[in-house]
Write a protein that holds these residues in place. Structure first.
Motif: not given
Length: 344
Positions: A24-28
């Protein structure tokens, strides 16, 4: 004209869904360390400046004026060239231990090689990668803080993420975000007619003007959307759309486009025009093609630096065409054709 036939402009609020198969964007964005979420990026930057209390904050001369309010009073500028790479022979010698340097990932391109080389030599200086225009740009500068502004990249209404050893800073006392923060994005997402798109934009302008350095937090809704948005899918579409425009418009491209070819996720396709920039932007907008200007106002107020001719040329000539995940090949053909007609 239906809202669906418009291209560009700010994002409507995208509902969160199931977690993506890949990152996800948040994880990346947060994989490099700890992070704190603020209502906007300038507030996140201000928290870093307050916590570190650097002797001097260094900002490039070509940068949105909004960063000035967060940087405090001890600001110095460094020059960039027309390709947005460092162009300041005195810069490294002027750095003092404990200074903070904001290095900008312009249009999603990695920070220029010369700044990276100086950063590798100057571990006594704090480095911040400003990734407001970078959805995904790989590892980046070793040891640097990272700053994200997600509402410029996907369908969220607020947010500024500061990534780094945040536990070394005073814990932020964050208030809930303003209840109205999502109003413009919700109106954009619900728009059916061109008139509704334009009304949503007027609301967006008002809400953007209301953004300031604040103690408000990232909203839960934005965090949920970032956690449910797949980086790779959006990045792939950006690369495809960028390449489509590059095939038709490379002779009017801004010099930074050479650094954007092959990047993981270009922010947009920047043109460098001259006095016709505003007329071209107005003509495109009349056709429902809304292209951004980066930036009409540069942060020079309160400094002793003279007006920089390169920064002034960029300010007066840059026009950024959208390449984000909302669009496909047919949209890019329409946009490129309209640009060529406007320039003819």
């Amino acid at each position: 004209m239906k809202a669906a036939s418009t291209i560009g402009g700010f994002f409507g609020l995208e509902p969160s869904g199931d977690p993506p198969a890949g990152d996800s964007v948040l994880a990346r964005w947060t994989s490099a360390g700890g992070w704190s979420g603020f209502h906007n990026a300038r507030s996140a930057f201000a928290h870093l400046v307050r916590g570190l209390a650097p002797g001097t904050v260094w900002l490039p001369r070509y940068l949105c004026a909004d960063m000035d309010a967060a940087a405090g009073s001890s600001v110095r500028r460094y020059g960039v060239d027309m390709a947005l790479a460092l162009d300041d022979a005195a810069f490294e010698a002027a750095l003092a231990p404990g200074d903070l340097v904001a290095a900008v990932a312009y249009f999603g391109a990695p920070v220029c090689n010369r700044l990276r080389e100086i950063a590798a030599r100057r571990a006594d200086v704090v480095w911040l990668e400003d990734r407001a225009q970078a959805l995904d740009m790989g590892a980046g500068m070793p040891g640097a803080w990272r700053l994200y502004s997600p509402r410029k990249l996907l369908g969220v209404a607020d947010g500024g993420l500061l990534v780094g050893p945040v536990s070394d800073l005073p814990a932020p006392r964050l208030a809930p975000p303003p209840a109205s923060h999502a109003g413009a994005a919700e109106a954009r997402a619900a728009a059916v007619t061109r008139e509704q798109v334009e009304a949503a934009y007027r609301l967006y302008v008002d809400m953007e003007r209301a953004h300031a350095v604040t103690d408000a937090a990232l909203s839960d809704r934005t965090r949920d959307i970032l956690a449910a948005s797949a980086v790779e899918d959006m990045a792939a579409r950006r690369r495809e759309n960028f390449a489509a425009l590059d095939r038709r418009l490379s002779d009017r491209a801004a010099p930074v486009v050479a650094r954007l070819r092959g990047t993981a996720a270009p922010f947009g396709y920047p043109l460098l025009l001259a006095r016709e920039r505003d007329a071209v932007a107005d003509r495109l907008a009349a056709d429902g093609l809304f292209c951004a200007v980066h930036w009409r106002e540069l942060g020079e107020a309160g400094t002793t630096d003279p007006t920089d001719p390169v920064a002034s040329r960029l300010r007066d000539g840059m026009l950024t065409l959208p390449v984000d995940h909302r669009y496909g090949a047919a949209d890019m053909e329409r946009l490129a054709g309209a640009v060529l007609r406007a320039l003819s």
